[in-house]
Design a protein around this motif. Structure first.
Motif, short mmCIF file in Angstrom:
data_model
loop_
_atom_site.label_atom_id
_atom_site.label_comp_id
_atom_site.label_asym_id
_atom_site.label_seq_id
_atom_site.Cartn_x
_atom_site.Cartn_y
_atom_site.Cartn_z
N GLY A 382 -21.74 7.21 93.44
CA GLY A 382 -20.54 7.71 93.29
C GLY A 382 -20.06 8.26 91.85
N VAL A 383 -20.47 7.07 90.96
CA VAL A 383 -20.21 7.18 89.46
C VAL A 383 -20.86 8.45 88.87
CG1 VAL A 383 -20.50 6.23 87.24
CG2 VAL A 383 -19.58 4.90 89.07
N CYS A 384 -22.29 8.54 89.30
CA CYS A 384 -23.04 9.50 88.82
C CYS A 384 -22.47 11.03 89.17
CB CYS A 384 -24.64 9.67 89.39
SG CYS A 384 -25.42 8.29 88.66
N GLY A 385 -21.99 11.09 90.52
CA GLY A 385 -21.36 12.26 90.93
C GLY A 385 -20.30 12.69 90.14
N THR A 386 -19.22 11.63 89.98
CA THR A 386 -18.20 11.85 89.00
C THR A 386 -18.43 12.32 87.70
OG1 THR A 386 -16.99 10.19 90.43
CG2 THR A 386 -15.95 10.80 88.37
N VAL A 387 -19.36 11.75 87.17
CA VAL A 387 -19.91 12.22 85.61
C VAL A 387 -20.25 13.46 85.75
CG1 VAL A 387 -21.43 11.52 83.87
CG2 VAL A 387 -20.29 9.59 84.89
N ALA A 388 -21.27 13.97 86.71
CA ALA A 388 -21.73 15.44 86.84
C ALA A 388 -20.27 16.25 87.02
CB ALA A 388 -22.75 15.24 88.06
N ALA A 389 -19.56 15.92 87.78
CA ALA A 389 -18.39 17.03 87.96
C ALA A 389 -17.65 17.11 86.92
CB ALA A 389 -17.61 16.32 89.26
N ALA A 390 -17.48 16.05 86.07
CA ALA A 390 -16.70 16.07 84.72
C ALA A 390 -17.51 17.01 83.86
CB ALA A 390 -16.27 14.66 84.19
N GLY A 391 -18.76 16.65 83.79
CA GLY A 391 -19.57 17.42 82.75
C GLY A 391 -19.51 19.06 83.06
N TYR A 392 -19.68 19.26 84.59
CA TYR A 392 -19.28 20.84 84.52
C TYR A 392 -18.33 21.40 84.51
CZ TYR A 392 -23.98 20.77 87.08
OH TYR A 392 -25.36 20.62 87.38
N LEU A 393 -17.02 20.88 84.61
CA LEU A 393 -15.79 21.19 84.35
C LEU A 393 -15.75 21.52 82.66
CD1 LEU A 393 -13.55 19.37 86.69
CD2 LEU A 393 -14.16 21.76 86.84
N ALA A 394 -16.05 20.50 82.22
CA ALA A 394 -16.14 20.47 80.39
C ALA A 394 -16.86 21.71 80.08
CB ALA A 394 -16.85 19.04 79.96
N LEU A 395 -18.13 21.96 80.67
CA LEU A 395 -18.92 23.15 80.27
C LEU A 395 -18.29 24.59 80.38
CD1 LEU A 395 -22.56 22.09 81.32
CD2 LEU A 395 -21.56 22.46 79.01
N GLY A 396 -17.54 24.43 81.78
CA GLY A 396 -16.62 25.61 81.92
C GLY A 396 -15.61 25.82 81.02
N LYS A 397 -14.88 24.87 80.60
CA LYS A 397 -13.83 24.89 79.64
C LYS A 397 -14.38 25.34 78.02
CE LYS A 397 -10.56 21.94 81.75
NZ LYS A 397 -9.95 20.58 81.72
N ARG A 398 -15.54 24.67 77.75
CA ARG A 398 -16.10 25.36 76.43
C ARG A 398 -16.39 26.64 76.43
NH1 ARG A 398 -20.89 21.94 74.65
NH2 ARG A 398 -20.88 23.36 72.87
N THR A 399 -16.96 27.41 77.44
CA THR A 399 -17.55 28.65 77.33
C THR A 399 -16.86 29.65 77.82
OG1 THR A 399 -18.56 28.42 79.41
CG2 THR A 399 -19.92 27.82 77.31
N GLY A 400 -15.51 29.44 78.46
CA GLY A 400 -14.76 30.41 79.11
C GLY A 400 -15.29 30.73 80.64
N ALA A 401 -14.63 31.83 81.11
CA ALA A 401 -15.12 32.40 82.41
C ALA A 401 -16.13 33.29 82.34
CB ALA A 401 -13.73 33.09 83.12
N ALA A 402 -16.46 33.97 81.25
CA ALA A 402 -17.48 34.87 81.46
C ALA A 402 -18.86 34.47 81.56
CB ALA A 402 -17.52 35.70 80.16
#
Length: 440
Positions: A382-402
């Motif tokens: 469960g912790v691994c899934g949560t960390v991965a989810a946060a990681g993908y959201l962080a990558l999306g914010k860093r690079t924008g929607a394009a």
């Protein structure tokens, strides 16, 4: 009549607009998986039929995984250097040859060496297949294409697993030979129907810089995605390793485990296409984050199952939905992060994350289960899934929607093919606006 019309419209929206070459590749994938008899039964063959120890069967499985890990890099480089088609043909012919040889092999050293070679050639098809799909399918349609390919894999594998046990009653050699024949048939389909899709123009003559294998590992955004993939792959490995052990410790019978885990393939076959249609026009980073939570906490809830096979089935359903959402969305992202002339290398490094997970996952999961108990193991998932989810959201914010834009503004999404080979396989109509995928 109304139901029929809706069904036809759903099929058209799901499968329409993809190039003819993709469908030949899809057929090849389906035939290959329909004949994938050996890998699921290899350990059983070595222990029950050949009389080897469980430890030796584990060593052979590890060597099979080692071969897959090595081929991820080698095949990725070859896919870019000599082309997708020759790499795929060599991989399939090598798999067919050594699968047949494995059926006749005797002696621990010989079997181990041949198993390594089967793992090597079997996994070498992945970078080439993924690169071909990225070459011939426009960006807006890649989620659908990868989803359909994933569906074919699971449909074929599910059917082959169901009949492999019956075939084995007539002798395990039959499994090896049928597997070899089906793989060779796939090579024939590729040779006859799939042209080379590798761009003809060298990277040095385009706007893209030349990218070597070292450049792939220095691509921080891409390697972050690979790292997050590895994290979730470690969780997914528990489904075939520690999950049956823990269920057995809780008093669940092998028959019940078979029914529970069989739900995974059944749900993929039933839900992959409708869920893909739902995912296509949504934020990719949000979908990857949601899928990570489904996977992580689907396994995490296993800690609450006790001896209830029904609750185990519920947890399998949860992480299977995550798998359905995750795989095609991630593959589309990997394709857009890969420069045109380095797609093979990028796909190879991505595939390496799954190969490494097949090594590390069972060992780490087994240690946690034995020394800390099921609660610690499933909580860690469960912790691994949560960390991965946060990681993908962080990558999306860093690079924008394009889609496909790296930090600094370097665009890596691939434009319409301009080379002769690519043009020959590119679909004629432009993608519909409603099919445009949002970025991570």
């Amino acid at each position: 009549m109304l139901v029929t019309a809706r069904f036809r419209r759903m099929i058209q929206e799901t499968a329409g607009g993809l190039p003819r070459q993709f469908w030949w590749l899809w057929v090849s994938t389906l035939v290959n998986r329909l004949g994938a008899f050996v890998v699921p039964f290899l350990s059983l063959y070595l222990t029950s039929n050949r009389g080897y120890s469980v430890t030796y069967a584990g060593v052979v499985a590890a060597l099979f995984g080692l071969g897959a890990a090595v081929s991820s890099i080698v095949a990725g480089v070859l896919t870019d250097r000599i082309g997708r088609r020759p790499t795929l043909l060599a991989a399939q012919l090598g798999t067919a040859l050594f699968t047949a040889v494995l059926g006749f092999s005797d002696g621990q050293v010989t079997i181990a060496v041949v198993a390594f070679l089967v793992g090597f050639f079997n996994n070498a098809t992945r970078p080439a297949v993924s690169a071909i799909i990225a070459d011939i399918v426009p960006s807006a349609d890649r989620v659908r294409a990868y989803s359909l390919n994933f569906w074919a894999i699971n449909l074929g594998f599910g059917l082959s697993s169901a009949v492999a046990g019956l075939i084995a009653t007539h002798g395990y050699l039959t499994l090896f030979l049928l597997d070899a024949v089906s793989t060779a048939l796939c090579a024939v389909v590729i040779f006859v129907r799939i042209p080379e899709t590798k761009p003809d123009t060298p990277a040095t003559k385009t706007d893209e810089p030349a990218v070597g294998l070292g450049g792939v590992f220095r691509d921080r955004r891409f390697m972050a995605v690979v790292g997050l993939t590895l994290l979730l792959a470690l969780v997914m490995q528990q489904g075939s390793t520690t999950l049956p052990v823990d269920m057995g410790l809780q008093g669940v019978t092998p028959t019940e485990y078979g029914l529970v885990i069989g739900l995974n393939g059944l749900l993929i076959v039933l839900l992959q296409i409708p869920l893909t249609r739902w995912v296509e026009n949504r934020s990719r980073s949000a979908m990857l984050a949601a899928a990570s939570l489904f996977i992580g906490w689907g396994f995490g809830m296993t800690a609450l199952a006790g001896s209830s096979a029904w609750f185990y089935a519920f947890t399998v359903a949860v992480w299977t939905i995550g798998e359905i959402l995750y795989t095609p969305t991630l593959m589309s992202l990997i394709a857009e992060l890969s420069p045109t002339h380095a797609r093979g290398r990028y796909q190879g490094v991505y595939s390496l994350s799954w190969s490494l997970a097949s090594f590390v996952g069972p060992a780490v999961g087994g240690v946690l289960l034995e020394r800390a108990g099921g609660g610690a193991l499933w909580g860690a998932c469960g912790v691994c899934g949560t960390v991965a989810a946060a990681g993908y959201l962080a990558l999306g914010k860093r690079t924008g929607a394009a889609p496909g834009v790296r930090p600094g503004g370097a665009v890596v999404a691939v434009p319409a093919p301009t080379t002769a080979a690519a043009t020959a396989v590119a679909p004629e109509p432009a993608p519909k606006p409603e099919q445009a995928a949002t970025g991570a």
